[in-house]
Motif scaffolding. Structure first.
Motif, mmCIF file in Angstrom:
data_model
loop_
_atom_site.group_PDB
_atom_site.id
_atom_site.type_symbol
_atom_site.label_atom_id
_atom_site.label_comp_id
_atom_site.label_asym_id
_atom_site.label_seq_id
_atom_site.Cartn_x
_atom_site.Cartn_y
_atom_site.Cartn_z
ATOM 1 N N THR A 266 -5.043 -6.388 -0.894
ATOM 2 C CA THR A 266 -4.126 -5.381 -0.341
ATOM 3 C C THR A 266 -4.851 -4.094 0.037
ATOM 4 O O THR A 266 -4.501 -3.449 1.021
ATOM 5 N N ALA A 267 -5.869 -3.731 -0.750
ATOM 6 C CA ALA A 267 -6.579 -2.472 -0.514
ATOM 7 C C ALA A 267 -7.453 -2.537 0.738
ATOM 8 O O ALA A 267 -7.912 -1.502 1.221
ATOM 9 N N HIS B 74 2.423 1.747 -3.338
ATOM 10 C CA HIS B 74 1.403 2.185 -4.295
ATOM 11 C C HIS B 74 1.191 3.688 -4.158
ATOM 12 O O HIS B 74 1.125 4.417 -5.155
ATOM 13 N N GLU B 75 1.111 4.156 -2.920
ATOM 14 C CA GLU B 75 0.931 5.599 -2.681
ATOM 15 C C GLU B 75 2.143 6.397 -3.164
ATOM 16 O O GLU B 75 2.005 7.453 -3.782
ATOM 17 N N ARG C 59 0.845 -1.213 0.000
ATOM 18 C CA ARG C 59 0.000 0.000 0.000
ATOM 19 C C ARG C 59 0.868 1.246 0.000
ATOM 20 O O ARG C 59 0.621 2.193 -0.739
#
Ligand SMILES: NC(=O)c1ccc[n+]([C@@H]2O[C@H](COP(=O)([O-])OP(=O)(O)OC[C@H]3O[C@@H](n4cnc5c(N)ncnc54)[C@H](O)[C@@H]3O)[C@@H](O)[C@H]2O)c1
Length: 335
Positions: A333-334, A107-108, A104
């Motif tokens: 994952t989200a 990803h950010e 995460r």
């Protein structure tokens, strides 16, 4: 101006040097390894490179545009994060990171630096054998795929019991091994996994210092109804192999060591077509040229950022399914 690349971790990372050199738009300027002996050895084989014992010095160096991260799995997250924060494109060995929280964050970070490209080393996508299978699928020669299975048959148990994998605080055969076959199946079929069931054991490494499952099997249910099966089979007594079978309504593909076979014709005597394109037939640095090209042109690498995160999501779901003993819904994952 040519991109200036650096490679961190000089086991398989040494093959990345040739990967960057294969693209005229890029030069390798520096390498790093925490092992000074390895650093000197690799430096002697590739004269003229800056030999840097501190990987952080390369990750912070504004003169470096792109970095390969080929350190041990537990160092990837921190090194990838630092490189992205410092504005560098990143080619990371698999696995990208070790848990969904890290994924995460990455990803950010990537979203905050949309100009930066990130890819991961999943070279089976360039295997001539599997490219031929992909062509057969694109030409609809197998019809609709209703079931496919891919097995990562490692055949090198000593790497768990005696090598660095067994010395890490945590090593996952799913993240470290099944990653290749999960990515292969997603790439070949274009499927989206929605639910995972998985089991594991550690019979083969019982009594050794390796403390995690050495065998994992997972069933992946896809949005279309197609079912996939993968295994991370590190204990098998046989040479390393990527077993692959694709079952379609019009044909079946079976990978073999010497050649693959495409079975066609739904009757009592289906005809066999041999696919003898080389397998694996690809070097560990071969994906890098497409990654460099993507940086220079703004196009997509063979393995895109979305591909990397999608495969990691399936892997984390498998890990959770093994631990919890219950099916896991995706995206995971989200959550
Ligand atoms: N894509 C593939 O097919 C493939 C194949 C093999 C290995 N790998 C991956 O590559 C990575 C390295 O594996 P390997 O087989 O090359 O191991 P290796 O032991 O042969 O080499 C790893 C090197 O990295 C160095 N290193 C370790 N931690 C470091 C750190 N924090 N900073 C800098 N250097 C560090 C070690 O000293 C060693 O020289 C692993 O993540 C592994 O999963 C990928």
């Amino acid at each position: 101006m040519r991109l200036r690349a650096a490679v961190i971790g000089l086991g398989v990372g040494e093959a990345h040097i040739a990967g960057y050199r294969a693209h005229a738009g890029c030069e390798v300027v520096a390498v790093s390894d925490v092992d000074p002996v390895r650093l000197e050895e690799v430096g002697a084989r590739h004269p003229g490179l800056r030999l840097e014992p501190d990987p952080g010095a390369l990750l912070d160096d504004p003169g470096i545009d792109v970095v390969s991260i080929a350190s041990y799995d537990d160092a990837h997250f921190a090194q990838v994060s630092r490189a992205l924060r410092n504005g560098k494109h990143v080619f990371v060995e698999k696995p990208l990171c070790l848990d969904p929280g890290e994924a995460r964050q990455l990803h950010e970070l990537r979203a905050a630096h949309p100009r930066l490209r990130m890819s991961s080393n999943l070279p089976l996508r360039l295997s001539p054998r599997f490219l031929a299978v992909r062509d057969a699928l694109a030409a609809d020669r197998l019809g609709r795929i209703y079931y496919a299975e891919a097995d990562y048959e490692y055949g090198r148990l000593w790497k768990l019991t005696e090598g660095w994998r067994g010395r890490l605080p945590y090593y996952s055969v799913v993240l470290g091994g099944a990653v290749h076959v999960v990515d292969l199946l997603l790439w070949l079929t274009g499927e989206r996994v929605v639910r995972v069931t998985a089991h594991g054991n550690r019979i083969a490494t019982e009594g050794t210092r390796f403390r995690y499952d050495d065998f994992v099997i997972a069933v992946l249910e896809c949005a279309s109804g197609t079912i996939l099966k993968v295994t991370a089979n590190f204990a098998c007594v046989q040479p390393h192999f990527h077993a692959l079978k694709l079952f379609g309504t019009e044909g079946t593909f079976v990978n073999g060591r010497e050649a693959g076979t495409l079975w066609l014709g739904r009757d009592d005597d289906p005809r066999a077509e041999t696919i003898d394109a080389p397998y694996p037939g690809v070097l560990k640095g071969d994906l890098i040229a497409s990654f460099v090209e993507a940086i220079l042109t703004g196009g997509d690498a063979v393995v895109t950022e979305d591909d990397v995160f999608a495969t990691m999501d399936v892997l984390f779901a498998i890990e959770h399914a093994v631990r919890s003993g219950t099916p896991v819904e995706l995206p995971f994952t989200a959550q």
